[in-house]
Motif scaffolding. Sequence first.
Motif, mmCIF file in Angstrom:
data_model
loop_
_atom_site.group_PDB
_atom_site.id
_atom_site.type_symbol
_atom_site.label_atom_id
_atom_site.label_comp_id
_atom_site.label_asym_id
_atom_site.label_seq_id
_atom_site.Cartn_x
_atom_site.Cartn_y
_atom_site.Cartn_z
ATOM 1 N N GLN A 197 10.398 -18.912 -3.006
ATOM 2 C CA GLN A 197 11.611 -18.389 -2.381
ATOM 3 C C GLN A 197 11.223 -17.186 -1.519
ATOM 4 O OE1 GLN A 197 15.265 -19.243 -2.999
ATOM 5 N NE2 GLN A 197 15.084 -18.107 -1.084
ATOM 6 N N ARG A 198 11.591 -17.255 -0.244
ATOM 7 C CA ARG A 198 11.310 -16.121 0.654
ATOM 8 C C ARG A 198 12.451 -15.135 0.560
ATOM 9 N NH1 ARG A 198 7.448 -17.429 4.599
ATOM 10 N NH2 ARG A 198 8.231 -15.843 6.018
ATOM 11 N N LEU A 199 12.114 -13.873 0.449
ATOM 12 C CA LEU A 199 13.138 -12.831 0.321
ATOM 13 C C LEU A 199 12.793 -11.670 1.236
ATOM 14 C CD1 LEU A 199 13.179 -12.817 -3.577
ATOM 15 C CD2 LEU A 199 15.083 -13.634 -2.178
ATOM 16 N N LYS A 200 13.822 -11.065 1.802
ATOM 17 C CA LYS A 200 13.600 -9.904 2.661
ATOM 18 C C LYS A 200 13.826 -8.639 1.822
ATOM 19 C CE LYS A 200 15.278 -7.697 6.835
ATOM 20 N NZ LYS A 200 16.496 -7.543 7.625
ATOM 21 N N VAL A 201 12.864 -7.726 1.875
ATOM 22 C CA VAL A 201 12.993 -6.483 1.104
ATOM 23 C C VAL A 201 13.932 -5.548 1.858
ATOM 24 C CG1 VAL A 201 11.773 -4.508 0.138
ATOM 25 C CG2 VAL A 201 10.663 -6.756 0.192
ATOM 26 N N SER A 257 0.811 -1.223 0.000
ATOM 27 C CA SER A 257 0.000 0.000 0.000
ATOM 28 C C SER A 257 0.845 1.274 0.000
ATOM 29 C CB SER A 257 -1.045 0.016 1.132
ATOM 30 O OG SER A 257 -0.404 0.176 2.378
ATOM 31 N N SER A 258 1.943 1.339 0.769
ATOM 32 C CA SER A 258 2.830 2.484 0.580
ATOM 33 C C SER A 258 4.258 1.957 0.550
ATOM 34 C CB SER A 258 2.613 3.529 1.678
ATOM 35 O OG SER A 258 3.553 3.372 2.689
ATOM 36 N N PRO A 259 5.078 2.460 -0.392
ATOM 37 C CA PRO A 259 6.372 1.828 -0.671
ATOM 38 C C PRO A 259 7.342 1.822 0.515
ATOM 39 C CG PRO A 259 6.018 3.780 -2.053
ATOM 40 C CD PRO A 259 4.754 3.536 -1.328
ATOM 41 N N GLU A 260 7.262 2.857 1.360
ATOM 42 C CA GLU A 260 8.251 2.867 2.448
ATOM 43 C C GLU A 260 8.013 1.736 3.450
ATOM 44 O OE1 GLU A 260 6.049 5.404 1.922
ATOM 45 O OE2 GLU A 260 5.695 6.570 3.758
ATOM 46 N N LYS A 261 6.762 1.233 3.494
ATOM 47 C CA LYS A 261 6.452 0.146 4.425
ATOM 48 C C LYS A 261 7.060 -1.183 3.996
ATOM 49 C CE LYS A 261 1.989 1.857 6.043
ATOM 50 N NZ LYS A 261 0.556 1.722 5.737
ATOM 51 N N ALA A 262 7.486 -1.248 2.712
ATOM 52 C CA ALA A 262 8.001 -2.512 2.176
ATOM 53 C C ALA A 262 9.326 -2.907 2.808
ATOM 54 C CB ALA A 262 8.164 -2.386 0.659
ATOM 55 N N VAL A 263 10.132 -1.914 3.170
ATOM 56 C CA VAL A 263 11.487 -2.201 3.660
ATOM 57 C C VAL A 263 11.405 -3.007 4.963
ATOM 58 C CG1 VAL A 263 13.693 -1.195 4.385
ATOM 59 C CG2 VAL A 263 12.344 -0.091 2.588
ATOM 60 N N GLY A 264 12.115 -4.138 4.987
ATOM 61 C CA GLY A 264 12.123 -4.992 6.167
ATOM 62 C C GLY A 264 11.105 -6.109 6.115
ATOM 63 N N LYS A 265 10.163 -6.035 5.166
ATOM 64 C CA LYS A 265 9.131 -7.075 5.063
ATOM 65 C C LYS A 265 9.617 -8.241 4.217
ATOM 66 C CE LYS A 265 5.945 -4.639 7.235
ATOM 67 N NZ LYS A 265 5.447 -3.421 6.616
ATOM 68 N N THR A 266 8.814 -9.284 4.204
ATOM 69 C CA THR A 266 9.181 -10.482 3.447
ATOM 70 C C THR A 266 8.248 -10.661 2.250
ATOM 71 O OG1 THR A 266 9.937 -11.493 5.490
ATOM 72 C CG2 THR A 266 9.527 -12.987 3.629
ATOM 73 N N ILE A 267 8.833 -11.026 1.117
ATOM 74 C CA ILE A 267 8.015 -11.370 -0.047
ATOM 75 C C ILE A 267 8.339 -12.804 -0.429
ATOM 76 C CG2 ILE A 267 7.812 -9.015 -0.961
ATOM 77 C CD1 ILE A 267 10.060 -9.832 -2.949
ATOM 78 N N ILE A 268 7.388 -13.412 -1.160
ATOM 79 C CA ILE A 268 7.635 -14.773 -1.629
ATOM 80 C C ILE A 268 7.436 -14.787 -3.139
ATOM 81 C CG2 ILE A 268 6.884 -17.194 -1.525
ATOM 82 C CD1 ILE A 268 5.746 -16.473 1.306
ATOM 83 N N THR A 269 8.431 -15.340 -3.829
ATOM 84 C CA THR A 269 8.254 -15.521 -5.269
ATOM 85 C C THR A 269 8.925 -16.825 -5.674
ATOM 86 O OG1 THR A 269 8.540 -14.547 -7.441
ATOM 87 C CG2 THR A 269 10.272 -14.063 -5.858
ATOM 88 N N GLY A 270 8.226 -17.618 -6.466
ATOM 89 C CA GLY A 270 8.749 -18.916 -6.895
ATOM 90 C C GLY A 270 9.205 -19.766 -5.716
#
Lengths: 228, 403
Positions: free
Chosen positions: B190-194, B175-188
């Motif tokens: 694979q867990r990744l930390k932003v 929802s807001s880009p600055e909140k992404a830092v430090g969160k986790t995303i999953i793709t394919g």
Amino acid sequence: MKPLIDLRNVSKTYWLGETEVKAVSGISLPIYRQEYLSILGASGSGKSTLMYLIGLLEIPSRGKISFNGRDVSKLADAKLSHLRNGSIGFVFQQFNLINKFTVLENVILPTRYSKTRLKFNPKNKARQLLKDFGILDRQDFFPNKISGGQQQRVAIARALIMNPAVLLADEPTGNLDSKTGPEILRLIESLRKKFKTTIIMVTHEKEVANRADKKIYIKDGRLVKKYL
Amino acid sequence: MKPDTLSDIFTTAIASFKRNKIRTVLTSLGITIGVMSVVLLIGLGVGLKNYLSDQFESLGSNLVIVFPGNVFSDEGGLGGGFGPGFAGGATFDEKDYLNLKKIPQADYVVPQFFRSLPVTANGESQLGYVEGVTADAFKILNLSQAYGQAFEATDVNRKTKVAVLGFAIAEKLFSSPEKAVGKTIITGNQRLKVIGVNAKKGDREMDNIVLLPYTTTFGRLNPNKTFFTIFFGVNDEANIASVINQAEKILAKRYDEDSFSVTEQTEILSTVNQVFGIVNAILVAIGSISLLVGGIGIMNIMYATVTERTKEVGIRRAIGATRQDILSQFLSESVVLSVLGGLIGLALASLIILVIRQFFPAAINLLSVVIAFSVSTAIGVFFGVFPAKRAANLPPIEAIRYE
């Protein structure tokens, strides 16, 4: 006096497929200024062709036509049209107004084809002519909304707007009733004095032809009797 | 006719259309559709070309790119095709990258693994352009971070499970880009930390990018450990040819000469331009068929009009119109008819382009406007001149007697 229009041994032939049609053959005829001439003949006699030759809508196959002393028999289309625009006025049996134009627009139409600077305001002059002929109140009407007699008056106004030297009328009363016909004839005849116009009346009716100063009778493309 | 009556001619033309509204509209429709399709096709072609050019230009200068397959033939034309794993194309691996890295004139070498995959976070899922690269990629792509930071060479060495997101995808997922830092995303899987979010680029692909160390992709995302392309940043323009030469020699040791290409960015640009020149020409040729059909429609109607108005022509001739006057009258009608259709076509095409612009890079340019105008005028003249000549050459006496 020199003739305004002089036809010398004029012939006009058409080709209908393989056959040659002689519409006019060997006619010589001088026409003088302010003359009132009638051309009498049955339908198919060649009188209309003769009128179109005089009116510079056709060029002769043989012979010579002079207008105001100038040989016009071999003029190119543009020059001939130019001369027709400034010097000849046509009035037809079918009125031949353009139905999508109003009365006023029809009357000023010839001024649009003038190649020389006009010495008058087209609309003012058109209105004056319509007023003279008693139909000014019809100026914004379309031709199919007015009577035959009114239409013919409009056609006469159109023929006169360029101050022509010659007015050519082809059976101008042919489509009019017995009351309107003579009115139109009188109107045309009055133009001779008022505008110093030469009148050439083409007709198949003897009574109409007889009103002219001079009449010629044409049959099978030839003059039968001259200057009766 | 006097020049000041030129406006008269057009007024007459327009007046005569007003009396035949349906016919006028239907006749112009052919030209409308023709001009619309030509303008639209040019718009799409030019838009796409500009988009691709921008893509390559945003990569920066002095760039040399290694592609699989013989994409760019020696003549500069398009040889094979794009995309990983196509027939005969080489698949590059880490060994190639390490070999190429030894070229002294290359400031940096960036291998690129690419997949477009759904990216999930917070229960949201978005399509992302997942790219496995080295830290130098940020330099090549001119990417700076609006929030957080980029990953570094050490992250590549340690196979850190981190990612840097494009601005748009970060915004959509969190929802807001600055909140992404430090969160986790999953793709394919694979867990990744932003760890960072790039500054906005205004480019769909760049703003939906997911960058991660290429070493991190060697697993679930990229089990074969391959790369699609390898980029070089060359230190000096003068060394580009030498770098290409060296790279070709290195790769030729492992792959067939036709299974890879080493090109510089300007060459790709010129090929893109060339290809789109051809594609555009074909599209315009197809669009021109409808213009031709439209022109024939105008000619047809003009012939009908001339026949219908034979008597009028006779009357006009009797009162002094020259052949030229009649010719101009009918010609101007067909030109007005055609230009009218052309302008409507141009307006419709502009509207459509405005709408599709939101999904596809399409452009309307001066060229389209000039083409719409000149082509419709030319059609009006070309297809109007024969009917107009017929009208002009009608014998006045026969015309006047015509009922």
